[in-house]
Scaffold this active site. Structure first.
Site: not given
Ligand code: A2P
Length: 290
Positions: A52, A57, A82, A115
């Site tokens: 994931d 990120y 996401k 998200h």
């Protein structure tokens, strides 16, 4: 979901479109981009098949490199990313999806999530429309075969209900923050009743939380000869929820897979559910301003 059928991290849970998702995923939130490739390679070598990540990120490139280095056939992996909040809307969603694929070096995703919902605090009466337009693009990407399943993250049941007014395709997944002290018990039940699989982000509480050193958690862990991390993950799994633990340490990421040789009693489940807030992000999606 019948938890008794789960025997390892890759035991499948069926989504509402028939696609199977491994019941535990390897999380990468706050994994430093510089160590992500190695961490993902280590996780896959240890046996994780469900990874994931997210655009925000900033480690999708590393995730892709780790996947390649691991040398496991693509079809054996389940990869999630996401859509970040700055990319909402029909056209921007399509472009952002392609950019994520390019960074990952993949030609399809197993799961793509919105998200965070656009909220009324930031967007007023336009919030629902923005989410609907974003979802319309997700649906088209799904129908074009570029994503095997589509879903949401941080959508509470009322956001999902609003989305369903215009959605053609029901989301298959909703990923929300779940850990001892931040249970979302009612929301989980409502989402599962809608045939949406719930995933837990921050399943160990995340940075700054005291879930792993809580005395009640320690007591239950000692009873089973397990760690508090394993108890937290098992508590999530026994609710039919898919935990996504993150660790960049091989010993810990392996430990986080050893969840299938013990069972929490109903009483233990309830004791953990009744713990007070032990920290974590604990954000209200209607109140965030990012
Ligand atoms: P690290 O990556 O240094 O192992 P969450 O998944 O809830 O976001 O929490 C992840 C946090 O918990 C990270 O700080 C991670 O650090 C740490 N962590 C992950 N697995 C374990 C474990 N089995 N025992 C203790 N800490 C862990």
């Amino acid at each position: 979901m019948n938890n008794m059928t789960l025997t390892n991290v890759n035991s499948p849970i069926k989504l509402n479109n028939g696609v199977e998702i491994p019941c535990v995923g390897y999380g990468t939130f706050r994994t430093d981009p510089a160590v992500t490739a190695q961490a993902v390679q280590d996780a896959i070598a240890a046996g994780y098949r469900h990874i994931d990540t997210a655009k925000v990120y900033e480690n999708e490139v590393g995730v892709g490199q780790g996947i390649k280095a691991a040398g496991v056939p693509r079809e054996e992996l389940f990869v999630t990313s996401k859509l970040w909040n700055t990319d909402r809307g029909y056209e921007a969603t399509k472009a952002a999806f392609q950019a994520s694929l390019d960074r990952l070096g993949l030609d399809y995703l197993d799961l793509y999530l919105i998200h965070w919902p656009a909220n009324e605090k930031q967007f007023g009466a336009d919030a629902a429309k923005i989410n609907a337009e974003t979802w319309r693009a997700m649906e088209e990407l799904y129908e074009a075969g570029k994503i095997r399943a589509i879903g949401l993250s941080n959508f509470m049941p009322h956001h999902v209900a609003e989305l369903l007014k215009t959605a053609k395709i029901k989301p298959m997944v909703d990923q929300i923050e779940v850990h001892p002290g931040w249970t979302h018990a009612e929301e989980i039940k409502k989402l599962q009743a809608m045939d949406i699989v719930v995933e837990a982000w921050g399943p160990l509480g995340g940075q700054g939380a005291t879930v792993l050193v809580d005395p009640t958690m320690q007591k239950i862990a000692a009873t089973h000869g397990k760690s508090t991390a394993q108890v937290s993950l098992r508590w999530i799994l026994q609710q039919g929820v898919v935990p996504l633990p993150k660790s960049v340490h091989v010993d810990r990421l392996k430990q986080n897979m050893e969840l299938f040789d013990f069972e929490l009693s109903n009483e233990e489940m309830q004791t953990i559910a009744a713990l007070p807030n032990l920290g974590g992000q604990c954000k209200d999606p209607d109140d965030v301003d990012f």
